[in-house]
Design a protein around this motif. Structure first.
Motif, PDB file in Angstrom:
ATOM      1  N   PHE A  83       0.844  -1.195   0.000  1.00 10.28           N
ATOM      2  CA  PHE A  83       0.000   0.000   0.000  1.00 10.28           C
ATOM      3  C   PHE A  83       0.882   1.249   0.000  1.00 10.28           C
ATOM      4  O   PHE A  83       0.984   1.957   0.996  1.00 10.28           O
ATOM      5  CB  PHE A  83      -0.939  -0.015   1.216  1.00 10.28           C
ATOM      6  N   PRO A  84       1.525   1.547  -1.145  1.00 10.01           N
ATOM      7  CA  PRO A  84       2.421   2.705  -1.182  1.00 10.01           C
ATOM      8  C   PRO A  84       1.645   4.018  -1.084  1.00 10.01           C
ATOM      9  O   PRO A  84       0.520   4.133  -1.558  1.00 10.01           O
ATOM     10  CB  PRO A  84       3.100   2.579  -2.551  1.00 10.01           C
ATOM     11  N   VAL A  85       2.278   4.988  -0.443  1.00  7.23           N
ATOM     12  CA  VAL A  85       1.732   6.347  -0.424  1.00  7.23           C
ATOM     13  C   VAL A  85       1.951   6.926  -1.817  1.00  7.23           C
ATOM     14  O   VAL A  85       3.079   6.965  -2.309  1.00  7.23           O
ATOM     15  CB  VAL A  85       2.417   7.212   0.655  1.00  7.23           C
ATOM     16  N   THR A  86       0.868   7.339  -2.462  1.00  7.45           N
ATOM     17  CA  THR A  86       0.952   7.882  -3.816  1.00  7.45           C
ATOM     18  C   THR A  86       0.749   9.389  -3.868  1.00  7.45           C
ATOM     19  O   THR A  86       1.008  10.013  -4.898  1.00  7.45           O
ATOM     20  CB  THR A  86      -0.081   7.200  -4.732  1.00  7.45           C
ATOM     21  N   ARG A  87       0.276   9.952  -2.756  1.00  5.60           N
ATOM     22  CA  ARG A  87       0.069  11.402  -2.708  1.00  5.60           C
ATOM     23  C   ARG A  87       0.131  11.832  -1.256  1.00  5.60           C
ATOM     24  O   ARG A  87      -0.385  11.143  -0.380  1.00  5.60           O
ATOM     25  CB  ARG A  87      -1.298  11.752  -3.287  1.00  5.60           C
ATOM     26  N   SER A  88       0.779  12.964  -1.008  1.00  9.27           N
ATOM     27  CA  SER A  88       0.796  13.524   0.342  1.00  9.27           C
ATOM     28  C   SER A  88       0.909  15.037   0.254  1.00  9.27           C
ATOM     29  O   SER A  88       1.432  15.572  -0.721  1.00  9.27           O
ATOM     30  CB  SER A  88       1.946  12.940   1.168  1.00  9.27           C
ATOM     31  N   ALA A  89       0.403  15.681   1.282  1.00  4.91           N
ATOM     32  CA  ALA A  89       0.472  17.142   1.361  1.00  4.91           C
ATOM     33  C   ALA A  89       0.570  17.538   2.824  1.00  4.91           C
ATOM     34  O   ALA A  89       0.008  16.876   3.694  1.00  4.91           O
ATOM     35  CB  ALA A  89      -0.766  17.771   0.730  1.00  4.91           C
ATOM     36  N   VAL A  90       1.295  18.619   3.064  1.00  4.95           N
ATOM     37  CA  VAL A  90       1.435  19.150   4.417  1.00  4.95           C
ATOM     38  C   VAL A  90       1.225  20.656   4.373  1.00  4.95           C
ATOM     39  O   VAL A  90       1.786  21.343   3.514  1.00  4.95           O
ATOM     40  CB  VAL A  90       2.839  18.875   5.005  1.00  4.95           C
ATOM     41  N   LYS A  91       0.425  21.150   5.291  1.00  9.08           N
ATOM     42  CA  LYS A  91       0.266  22.586   5.502  1.00  9.08           C
ATOM     43  C   LYS A  91       0.971  22.903   6.812  1.00  9.08           C
ATOM     44  O   LYS A  91       0.545  22.458   7.885  1.00  9.08           O
ATOM     45  CB  LYS A  91      -1.224  22.958   5.577  1.00  9.08           C
ATOM     46  N   HIS A  92       2.077  23.626   6.739  1.00  9.80           N
ATOM     47  CA  HIS A  92       2.844  24.001   7.927  1.00  9.80           C
ATOM     48  C   HIS A  92       2.248  25.282   8.501  1.00  9.80           C
ATOM     49  O   HIS A  92       2.130  26.286   7.797  1.00  9.80           O
ATOM     50  CB  HIS A  92       4.316  24.204   7.571  1.00  9.80           C
ATOM     51  N   ILE A  93       1.878  25.248   9.771  1.00  7.20           N
ATOM     52  CA  ILE A  93       1.181  26.377  10.387  1.00  7.20           C
ATOM     53  C   ILE A  93       2.049  27.067  11.443  1.00  7.20           C
ATOM     54  O   ILE A  93       2.235  28.275  11.405  1.00  7.20           O
ATOM     55  CB  ILE A  93      -0.162  25.899  10.991  1.00  7.20           C
ATOM     56  N   MET A  94       2.583  26.291  12.377  1.00 10.45           N
ATOM     57  CA  MET A  94       3.435  26.819  13.450  1.00 10.45           C
ATOM     58  C   MET A  94       4.552  25.804  13.669  1.00 10.45           C
ATOM     59  O   MET A  94       4.263  24.616  13.834  1.00 10.45           O
ATOM     60  CB  MET A  94       2.616  26.996  14.724  1.00 10.45           C
TER      61      MET A  94
ATOM     62  N   GLN B  94      -3.084   6.219  -0.274  1.00  9.92           N
ATOM     63  CA  GLN B  94      -2.379   4.975  -0.558  1.00  9.92           C
ATOM     64  C   GLN B  94      -3.244   4.127  -1.476  1.00  9.92           C
ATOM     65  O   GLN B  94      -4.468   4.136  -1.351  1.00  9.92           O
ATOM     66  CB  GLN B  94      -2.130   4.195   0.736  1.00  9.92           C
ATOM     67  N   LEU B  95      -2.596   3.410  -2.379  1.00 13.35           N
ATOM     68  CA  LEU B  95      -3.297   2.499  -3.280  1.00 13.35           C
ATOM     69  C   LEU B  95      -2.915   1.066  -2.954  1.00 13.35           C
ATOM     70  O   LEU B  95      -1.858   0.804  -2.376  1.00 13.35           O
ATOM     71  CB  LEU B  95      -2.930   2.806  -4.733  1.00 13.35           C
ATOM     72  N   ALA B  96      -3.761   0.135  -3.319  1.00 22.05           N
ATOM     73  CA  ALA B  96      -3.459  -1.287  -3.191  1.00 22.05           C
ATOM     74  C   ALA B  96      -2.720  -1.721  -4.453  1.00 22.05           C
ATOM     75  O   ALA B  96      -3.185  -1.486  -5.567  1.00 22.05           O
ATOM     76  CB  ALA B  96      -4.745  -2.093  -3.026  1.00 22.05           C
ATOM     77  N   VAL B  97      -1.572  -2.370  -4.252  1.00 21.20           N
ATOM     78  CA  VAL B  97      -0.739  -2.802  -5.370  1.00 21.20           C
ATOM     79  C   VAL B  97      -0.353  -4.261  -5.142  1.00 21.20           C
ATOM     80  O   VAL B  97       0.108  -4.631  -4.065  1.00 21.20           O
ATOM     81  CB  VAL B  97       0.530  -1.920  -5.488  1.00 21.20           C
ATOM     82  N   ARG B  98      -0.557  -5.087  -6.166  1.00 18.54           N
ATOM     83  CA  ARG B  98      -0.165  -6.503  -6.111  1.00 18.54           C
ATOM     84  C   ARG B  98       1.348  -6.593  -6.072  1.00 18.54           C
ATOM     85  O   ARG B  98       2.040  -5.915  -6.835  1.00 18.54           O
ATOM     86  CB  ARG B  98      -0.634  -7.225  -7.372  1.00 18.54           C
ATOM     87  N   PHE B  99       1.856  -7.437  -5.195  1.00 13.91           N
ATOM     88  CA  PHE B  99       3.295  -7.591  -5.031  1.00 13.91           C
ATOM     89  C   PHE B  99       3.686  -9.039  -5.310  1.00 13.91           C
ATOM     90  O   PHE B  99       2.985  -9.941  -4.861  1.00 13.91           O
ATOM     91  CB  PHE B  99       3.678  -7.216  -3.586  1.00 13.91           C
ATOM     92  N   PRO B 100       4.690  -9.335  -6.061  1.00 15.69           N
ATOM     93  CA  PRO B 100       5.743  -8.456  -6.554  1.00 15.69           C
ATOM     94  C   PRO B 100       5.490  -7.885  -7.947  1.00 15.69           C
ATOM     95  O   PRO B 100       6.315  -7.173  -8.493  1.00 15.69           O
ATOM     96  CB  PRO B 100       6.961  -9.380  -6.578  1.00 15.69           C
ATOM     97  N   GLU B 101       4.325  -8.183  -8.530  1.00 19.53           N
ATOM     98  CA  GLU B 101       4.040  -7.728  -9.890  1.00 19.53           C
ATOM     99  C   GLU B 101       3.989  -6.211 -10.020  1.00 19.53           C
ATOM    100  O   GLU B 101       4.203  -5.667 -11.097  1.00 19.53           O
ATOM    101  CB  GLU B 101       2.705  -8.308 -10.394  1.00 19.53           C
TER     102      GLU B 101
END
Length: 136
Positions: A57-68, A112-119
């Motif tokens: 289940f690799p992370v395919t997108r992430s975002a961070v808003k830094h506030i303090m 995160q997406l589901a990905v067949r491993f090792p394919e």
């Protein structure tokens, strides 16, 4: 009800940048610690899942808003909450200082997406046992 979890953490000296605040990339590390604690809290071990069921289940997108900014040895809470677990696992995160005001330091999201491993073939749905464990 969808899964969520709060975890107490403390800034380590080695997480700081030359300005003596937490380096921006470490917020993603804190999100990951909360993510894996959330999975564990609902009985999911992603490493064992890969070995036995052949999914990652690799992370395919992430975002961070830094506030303090967080600083050396600040104590804080990182909250992770699952917002979707049908076609992807979407999460939102929030980091708050453990001060009297519960100051918000950062907010973020990930997918995160589901990905067949090792394919390494992407699936178009999250496996039922993961979806159900996450409250969907």
């Amino acid at each position: 009800m969808s899964a969520s979890l709060e975890i107490d953490m403390k800034v380590a000296f080695h997480d700081l940048d030359p300005l003596q605040i937490v380096w921006h990339g470490n917020y993603l590390k804190y999100f990951d610690v909360a993510r894996f604690a959330l999975f564990a809290s609902v009985g999911i071990d992603l490493y064992q899942y890969m070995l036995t069921k052949k999914y990652v289940f690799p992370v395919t997108r992430s975002a961070v808003k830094h506030i303090m900014p967080l600083r050396a040895f600040d104590e804080f809470v990182c909250r992770a909450a699952v917002t979707e677990a049908q076609y992807k696992i979407a999460m939102k995160f929030e980091i708050r200082k453990k001060d009297a005001e519960r100051t918000i330091c950062a907010r973020g999201t990930s997918e995160q997406l589901a990905v067949r491993f090792p394919e390494m073939e992407m699936e178009f749905a999250i496996p039922d046992d993961i979806r159900i464990a996450l409250g969907f």
